[in-house]
Write an enzyme that holds these catalytic residues in place. Structure first.
Site, short mmCIF file in Angstrom:
data_model
loop_
_atom_site.label_atom_id
_atom_site.label_comp_id
_atom_site.label_asym_id
_atom_site.label_seq_id
_atom_site.Cartn_x
_atom_site.Cartn_y
_atom_site.Cartn_z
N TYR A 486 0.83 -1.06 0.18
CA TYR A 486 0.52 0.04 0.33
C TYR A 486 1.16 1.21 0.12
O TYR A 486 1.19 1.39 -0.60
CB TYR A 486 -0.44 0.11 1.31
N SER A 566 -6.67 0.43 -4.29
CA SER A 566 -6.32 2.36 -3.75
C SER A 566 -5.02 2.85 -4.40
O SER A 566 -4.53 2.70 -5.57
CB SER A 566 -7.24 2.90 -2.90
N ASP A 650 -17.83 2.93 -7.96
CA ASP A 650 -16.65 3.46 -7.08
C ASP A 650 -16.85 5.27 -7.19
O ASP A 650 -16.18 5.82 -8.76
CB ASP A 650 -15.76 3.11 -7.22
N HIS A 685 -16.13 1.08 -4.14
CA HIS A 685 -14.79 1.30 -3.40
C HIS A 685 -14.05 -0.71 -3.52
O HIS A 685 -12.64 -0.72 -2.86
CB HIS A 685 -14.00 2.02 -3.09
#
Length: 718
Positions: A486, A566, A650, A685
Site C-alpha cells: 500500500y 486504491s 466507485d 471502492h
C-alpha cells in the site's frame, strides 16, 4: 480492434498435482490464443499546465453516465470474462474459497441500554447481520442488511446509538457508493421513526442526548454524483421529528469555514461537541462547542493543519486528546475547557519510539503500540500511571479494549496471517484474558509459517516484510508469490488473517507484505518519507522487496505477482511501468492511476498531502508525470500479464483511472501477455461488497495469476 497474440507456457510448479518433471513436453503444451480488445477511441483532449501540453485521449471515459462509456465497459467485460472462462481451475478456486469461507464469524459484543449487540455472519451471507441479546440471553435479529436489496449490494455503514440505547441511527450504502442514506429508529421496538435522510457522505453519526444527531455531507454536485468534485464539507444537526430540509448547518457553510472534511462528535455526557476540520487526509483543526449554552461560540483547541488531533474522551471539564503535535509517534494529553489551547496541554501518555493509538474502557486508558507493525498493549489509569503490559495471545494485531467507564469486562480481537481472528474477554481489574469466541474453520495454523524479515531499500532504508507460506515450501525460485503493498496516507498494514490468502498458500503460494514508506508503521516521519516528491521511495521499497524475494529464492520473476488497491493500485501501476521485466503478473485494484487529474474528481483534492498536484509547481508536475501510470505506458514494451479491477460505482477513486490505464496498455503493450480489465457492475471502492462477489473476484484474480504463471492444475487440498 486491437489484436494481440499471447503465449502461455505450461511450466509446472508446486501447484501441479502430479510429479511430472518441469519442462516435460513444453513445446507440445504451449497454448496460443488471440485476444481481440475492444477499440477505444482516441480524442484530442489535452491539458496545458505550466506551458506543458499533456494529451488525454481517453478523457471521454471520465463521463461515467454516458452510453459510450457503458458500451465500452460492456465490451471490455465480455473480453475479460471470455478469457477467465477458459481458465480450467477457476471454478475449483471458487469452490474451495466458498468451502473455506463458510464458517461462522462473530464480532466483539457491545452493551447498548438493556441489550448486548454484535454482528454475525453464518458463513456465506453477503452481509453481516446485527443481532442482540436481552438480559436473559434471548437472541434476535436487530438489522439484516441482506434484506436491503435482492443482490446484496446494499450494505450497512455506521450504526450509532444514544447513550441510553433507546434510539439508533444507521447509514446504508447502495451499490458501493460513498453517498449514504440515514435511517432513524426506535431501537427497543425496532421501528423506523421518520423519513430517511439522503445525500450524506463521509460522515459520522453522533447523538446529542436523545434529541437529535450530528452528521456531515456535501451539497449534491452538478453532473454525476459518482465523479463530480465535492469540495466543501458541512456539519449538520438533525433534530428528531423535523424534516432534513430544516437541518441546521453547525460548521462549514461559509467561505471562511470551507473545509474538504468536517466531522462532529459529542462527548458521552452530551455537554460538548468536538469539531474537526481538514483540507486533506492528513492534518486537522480541532474545536469545541459548549452544547449547554445556546449562545456559545465555537472555541478552537488546535489551529492549522500541521498535526492530527482527536478527542479520546472527557471527564467533567477535562479533555483527553490524542495528537502527533510535537510528537510524530503520537501522545495522549489532557487539557480543560477553560484553558484548552496547546500551551496548556499536559502529557498523560508521552510519546515513545513506537506509534501510539489509544482507547478507553472500564475506567482505564489503553495504549496500543505498533512495534515493527505488530501490537503491544499497555494499560494506564487516567493520571498516566502504568498498570500493566497486557499479555496478548501471540505476535500479531490486537484491537479493541474499548467500552464504557462502568464496564467490568472489555473485549479485544487478535489475529495474524496464520491466526483466524478471535475475540477475547479482558478483565481490566485483574488483567486476565479469556477466549470469548474462536472460529471453527478448516485451517491448521501449525501447517504454516509466518516470519518477519528486514531488507534494504534502494537508499539503504531498512524496511520490514512479513512472508507467509505453507511449511515445507522449497525455496527454489519457482513458488507462485503475491507481493502485496500500500504505502501511503499513514495507513499501516498489520498482520491479519485472510480466508482468500489461505487458498493461495495451501496450494503452495507465498504471500509477502512489506511495510513501505508512506504508511504509518513508524509514525509521521515514515509517512512523510513517502509523500509528494519523495513518493518514489514507496516504489523503490516495493521493488526492493521483490528483489529480496527473488535473491533469496522464495520466487523468481516468472512466478511473481504484485497486488494492491486504491493507493496500492497506484503502487502496482507505477512499479509495473518502471520495472516491467521484474514481474510476471500485475493486479492493480481500484487504483489512482492518472496523477495529473486525480484531484479533479469527487474528494480527490484531499489527497494532495500525499501526492501534491500538477498545478503546484512545474517541478511537481514533472515529478507526477515521471511516475503517473497512465502517462508512463510505453509503446512496444512488454508488460506483465495485467488484470485491472474496479467498480462502476466507485466514487472514491473513479473508474476512469482504470479505464484509461487499460486503454493505454491494450494499445501499446509490445508483448504477448493479456491486458485485461474486470469491471464489477453495481459495486464501489470495496467496502460492503457482497461475499458472493468477493469470492468470485478472488477466484478470477487467483485464476488469472496462476494461469499466466504457467500453472496447469491446482494442488487441491485433501
Amino acid at each position: 480492434m486491437y489484436k494481440k497474440l499471447f503465449v502461455i507456457p505450461i511450466l509446472g510448479s508446486l501447484l501441479i498435482g502430479c510429479n511430472q518433471e518441469q519442462g516435460e513436453n513444453l513445446e507440445q503444451e504451449k497454448m496460443k490464443t488471440t485476444l481481440e480488445y475492444p477499440k477505444t477511441e482516441e480524442r484530442s483532449d489535452a491539458d496545458t499546465i505550466f506551458d506543458k501540453v499533456i494529451a488525454d485521449p481517453y478523457r471521454w471515459m471520465e463521463d461515467d453516465m454516458s452510453d459510450e462509456t457503458a458500451e465500452w465497459v460492456k465490451a471490455q467485460n465480455k473480453v475479460t470474462f471470455d478469457y477467465l472462462d477458459e481458465i480450467p481451475y477457476r471454478d475449483d478456486l471458487k469452490e474451495r474459497l466458498s468451502e473455506l469461507w463458510n464458517y461462522e464469524k462473530i464480532s466483539a459484543p457491545s452493551k447498548k441500554g438493556d441489550y448486548v449487540y454484535y454482528s454475525k455472519n453464518d458463513g456465506l451471507q453477503n452481509q453481516y447481520v446485527v443481532y442482540r441479546k436481552d438480559a436473559e440471553g434471548n437472541e434476535e435479529v436487530f438489522l439484516d442488511p441482506n434484506t436491503f436489496s435482492e443482490d446484496g449490494t446494499t450494505s450497512l455503514g455506521q450504526l450509532s446509538f444514544t447513550e441510553d440505547g433507546t434510539l439508533a441511527a444507521y447509514a446504508i450504502s447502495e451499490g458501493g457508493s460513498d453517498w449514504r442514506k440515514v435511517i432513524v429508529m426506535d431501537a427497543v421496538k425496532k421501528e423506523i421513526l421518520e423519513d430517511t435522510l439522503i445525500d450524506v457522505k463521509f460522515s459520522g453519526l453522533s447523538w446529542k442526548n436523545n434529541e437529535g444527531f450530528f452528521y456531515s455531507s456535501y451539497d449534491k454536485p452538478e453532473g454525476s454524483e459518482l465523479s463530480a468534485k465535492t469540495d466543501q464539507h458541512k456539519l449538520y444537526y438533525h433534530k428528531l421529528g423535523t424534516a432534513q430540509s430544516e437541518d441546521k448547518v453547525i460548521y462549514g457553510a461559509t467561505e471562511e469555514q470551507k473545509r474538504r472534511y468536517v466531522g462532529g462528535s459529542v462527548s458521552k455526557d452530551g455537554k460538548y461537541l468536538f469539531i474537526t476540520g481538514a483540507i486533506s487526509t492528513s492534518g486537522n483543526e480541532l474545536s469545541v462547542l459548549d452544547l449547554t449554552d445556546e449562545n456559545a461560540e465555537i472555541k478552537p483547541l488546535v489551529t492549522g493543519y500541521d498535526q492530527d488531533a482527536g478527542v479520546l474522551t472527557t471527564k467533567d471539564n477535562t479533555f483527553y486528546i490524542s495528537t502527533n503535535l510535537n510528537a510524530p509517534n503520537k501522545r495522549l494529553v489532557k487539557t480543560t475547557f477553560e484553558n484548552p489551547t496547546t500551551d496548556n496541554w499536559v502529557d498523560v501518555i508521552p510519546e515513545t519510539e513506537n506509534v501510539l493509538s489509544t482507547s478507553k474502557g472500564g475506567g482505564y486508558l489503553f495504549a496500543q503500540y505498533m512495534v515493527d507493525a505488530t501490537s503491544e498493549v499497555k494499560q494506564y489509569d487516567f493520571d498516566g500511571k502504568l498498570i500493566r503490559t497486557i499479555d496478548l495471545p501471540g505476535i500479531g494485531s490486537a484491537g479493541g479494549f474499548g467500552g464504557k467507564e462502568e464496564d467490568t469486562v472489555l473485549y479485544y480481537s487478535f489475529t495474524n496471517y496464520i491466526t483466524p481472528g478471535s475475540v477475547f474477554e479482558f478483565n481490566p481489574a485483574t488483567g486476565e484474558s479469556n477466549n470469548y469466541w474462536k472460529p471453527e474453520i478448516d485451517f491448521n495454523p501449525a501447517d504454516f509459517v509466518s516470519e518477519q524479515i528486514f531488507y534494504e531499500s534502494k537508499d539503504g532504508t531498512k524496511v520490514p516484510m512479513i512472508i507467509t507460506h505453507k511449511k515445507g515450501v522449497e525455496l527454489d525460485g519457482t513458488n507462485p508469490t503475491i507481493l502485496y503493498g500500500y504505502g501511503g496516507f499513514n495507513v499501516s498494514l498489520t498482520p491479519s488473517f485472510s480466508t482468500a490468502n489461505v487458498v493461495w498458500m495451501e496450494n503452495g503460494g507465498i504471500y509477502a507484505v512489506p511495510n513501505l514508506r508512506g504508511g504509518g508503521e513508524y509514525g509521521k516521519e515514515w509517512h512523510n518519507a513517502g509523500t509528494k516528491m519523495q513518493k518514489q521511495n514507496v516504489f523503490d521499497d516495493f521493488i526492493a522487496a521483490a528483489h529480496y524475494l527473488i535473491d533469496n529464492k522464495y520466487t523468481s520473476s516468472d512466478y511473481l505477482a504484485i497486488r494492491g488497491g486504491s493507493n496500492g493500485g497506484l503502487l502496482v501501476g507505477a512499479c509495473m511501468t518502471q520495472e516491467p521485466d521484474l514481474f510476471k503478473v500485475a493486479l492493480p485494484a481500484v487504483g489512482v492511476l492518472d496523477m495529473i487529474r486525480y484531484h479533479t474528481f469527487t474528494a480527490g483534492a484531499g489527497w494532495a498531502y500525499d501526492y501534491g498536484t500538477a498545478e503546484d509547481s512545474p517541478e511537481m508536475l514533472d515529478y507526477l508525470l515521471g511516475y503517473s501510470p497512465v502517462h508512463n505506458v510505453k509503446e512496444g514494451v512488454s508488460y506483465p500479464a495485467t488484470l485491472i479491477t474496479t467498480g462502476d460505482h466507485d466514487d472514491r477513486v473513479v473508474p476512469a483511472h482504470s479505464f484509461k490505464f487499460a486503454a493505454e496498455l491494450q494499445k501499446k503493450n509490445g508483448g504477448n501477455a493479456p491486458m485485461l480489465i474486470r469491471i464489477e457492475v453495481n459495486a464501489g471502492h470495496g467496502a460492503g461488497t457482497p461475499i458472493s462477489k468477493t469470492i468470485q473476484q478472488y477466484a478470477d484474480i487467483y485464476g488469472f495469476t496462476l494461469y499466466n504463471m504457467g500453472v496447469k492444475e491446482l494442488r487441491i487440498k485433501k
